[in-house]
Scaffold this active site. Sequence first.
Site, PDB file in Angstrom:
ATOM      1  N   ASN A   8       0.873  -1.177   0.000  1.00 40.18           N
ATOM      2  CA  ASN A   8       0.000   0.000   0.000  1.00 40.18           C
ATOM      3  C   ASN A   8       0.907   1.222   0.000  1.00 40.18           C
ATOM      4  OD1 ASN A   8      -1.765   2.055   0.523  1.00 40.18           O
ATOM      5  ND2 ASN A   8      -2.328   1.370   2.594  1.00 40.18           N
ATOM      6  N   LYS A  10       0.079   4.270  -0.179  1.00 38.63           N
ATOM      7  CA  LYS A  10      -0.522   5.464   0.446  1.00 38.63           C
ATOM      8  C   LYS A  10      -0.300   6.666  -0.490  1.00 38.63           C
ATOM      9  CE  LYS A  10       0.030   3.135   4.806  1.00 38.63           C
ATOM     10  NZ  LYS A  10       0.232   3.179   6.258  1.00 38.63           N
ATOM     11  N   HIS A  94      -9.227   1.266   5.419  1.00 42.56           N
ATOM     12  CA  HIS A  94      -7.921   1.396   6.069  1.00 42.56           C
ATOM     13  C   HIS A  94      -8.069   2.330   7.271  1.00 42.56           C
ATOM     14  CE1 HIS A  94      -3.764   2.463   6.809  1.00 42.56           C
ATOM     15  NE2 HIS A  94      -3.427   1.385   6.125  1.00 42.56           N
ATOM     16  N   GLU A  96      -6.350   4.674   8.336  1.00 41.39           N
ATOM     17  CA  GLU A  96      -6.101   6.093   8.047  1.00 41.39           C
ATOM     18  C   GLU A  96      -7.348   6.741   7.448  1.00 41.39           C
ATOM     19  OE1 GLU A  96      -2.541   5.487   5.759  1.00 41.39           O
ATOM     20  OE2 GLU A  96      -1.484   4.891   7.589  1.00 41.39           O
ATOM     21  N   GLU A 164      -4.933  -5.007  10.617  1.00 37.39           N
ATOM     22  CA  GLU A 164      -3.880  -4.006  10.796  1.00 37.39           C
ATOM     23  C   GLU A 164      -4.116  -3.265  12.112  1.00 37.39           C
ATOM     24  OE1 GLU A 164      -2.078  -2.811   6.710  1.00 37.39           O
ATOM     25  OE2 GLU A 164      -3.647  -1.415   7.219  1.00 37.39           O
ATOM     26  N   GLY A 170       3.241   1.971  10.816  1.00 35.55           N
ATOM     27  CA  GLY A 170       4.254   3.016  10.691  1.00 35.55           C
ATOM     28  C   GLY A 170       5.027   3.293  11.969  1.00 35.55           C
ATOM     29  N   SER A 210       3.895  -2.491  10.195  1.00 35.09           N
ATOM     30  CA  SER A 210       5.337  -2.611  10.398  1.00 35.09           C
ATOM     31  C   SER A 210       5.918  -3.953   9.944  1.00 35.09           C
ATOM     32  CB  SER A 210       5.702  -2.330  11.860  1.00 35.09           C
ATOM     33  OG  SER A 210       5.380  -0.990  12.199  1.00 35.09           O
ATOM     34  N   GLY A 231       3.141  -1.220   4.222  1.00 37.25           N
ATOM     35  CA  GLY A 231       3.230   0.206   3.940  1.00 37.25           C
ATOM     36  C   GLY A 231       4.658   0.593   3.603  1.00 37.25           C
TER      37      GLY A 231
HETATM   38  P1  13P Z   1       3.501   0.112   7.622  1.00 38.55           P
HETATM   39  O1  13P Z   1       3.941  -1.166   6.969  1.00 38.55           O
HETATM   40  O2  13P Z   1       4.253   1.315   7.166  1.00 38.55           O
HETATM   41  O3  13P Z   1       3.402  -0.011   9.100  1.00 38.55           O
HETATM   42  O4  13P Z   1       1.976   0.384   7.095  1.00 38.55           O
HETATM   43  C1  13P Z   1       1.066  -0.646   7.137  1.00 38.55           C
HETATM   44  C2  13P Z   1      -0.168  -0.232   6.411  1.00 38.55           C
HETATM   45  O5  13P Z   1      -0.857   0.699   6.832  1.00 38.55           O
HETATM   46  C3  13P Z   1      -0.506  -0.954   5.179  1.00 38.55           C
HETATM   47  O6  13P Z   1      -1.801  -0.675   4.755  1.00 38.55           O
END
Ligand code: 13P
Length: 247
Positions: A8, A10, A94, A96, A164, A170, A210, A231
Amino acid sequence: MKTLIAANWKMHGNLSWVQKSAEFRALFPAKSKNISILLCPPAHMLEAMARASEGLDISVGAQNCHDQATGTYTGELSAAMVAETGATYVILGHSERRASFGDTDSWVATKTSAVQKAGLKPIVCVGESRTEREAGHAEEVVGSQLAGSIPADADGRNLVIAYEPVWAIGTGLTPTIEDIATIHDHIRGCLTTRFGAKVADKIQILYGGSVKPENAKEILALKDVAGALIGGAGLDMKSLAAIAALV
Ligand code: 13P
């Protein structure tokens, strides 16, 4: 079932990143029987990425779409519009988007329905916050998000779930292997109640939060973990290929 390694991106990248499909294949030439690769770039890249990924055995997905087919929804894309780009997956709900763009369980459910009707595969994201985990409510929160985000008319044969935990995204933090196994087992149980074992056993449940080459092997080895939604480490094809190599 193939392990799904999904990146992803983003809101990262630019049109030159379209060549990352070819870059990934150069680093990871085997079109493995065991692994499917999915790249989810920002919307402006979807069509070019889908075209560039043809023949490379790499799928392309959107990071969101609207539930309505058409209308006065400034800035939005319908599921059919995503399908026109050549993308085949859509990430929905998601954390976010749930935190900043008003994606509620019920809206994720109507989006999931629209995505399936457009012939695309939804990846429905669920996950608890740090406070919810610390209060011992992770399973309950995830169960309730699943119940609310999977629509009544859902086709369980065309559905992916991503667990997640919000606090792991992150941050470099991950749940323990046991905690991941527990939640994935709980998700499988919820899906079995909803769809019956025959369908539920085939639904891919991804872990996200992560995931890196350093921790992916243990996570991906878990029985109910059928892949990863990545991510930060999925922006760099070297680390994405390193994760794929661990499957
Ligand atoms: P990270 O791998 O950066 O923690 O992000 C995970 C994520 O939100 C994937 O959709």
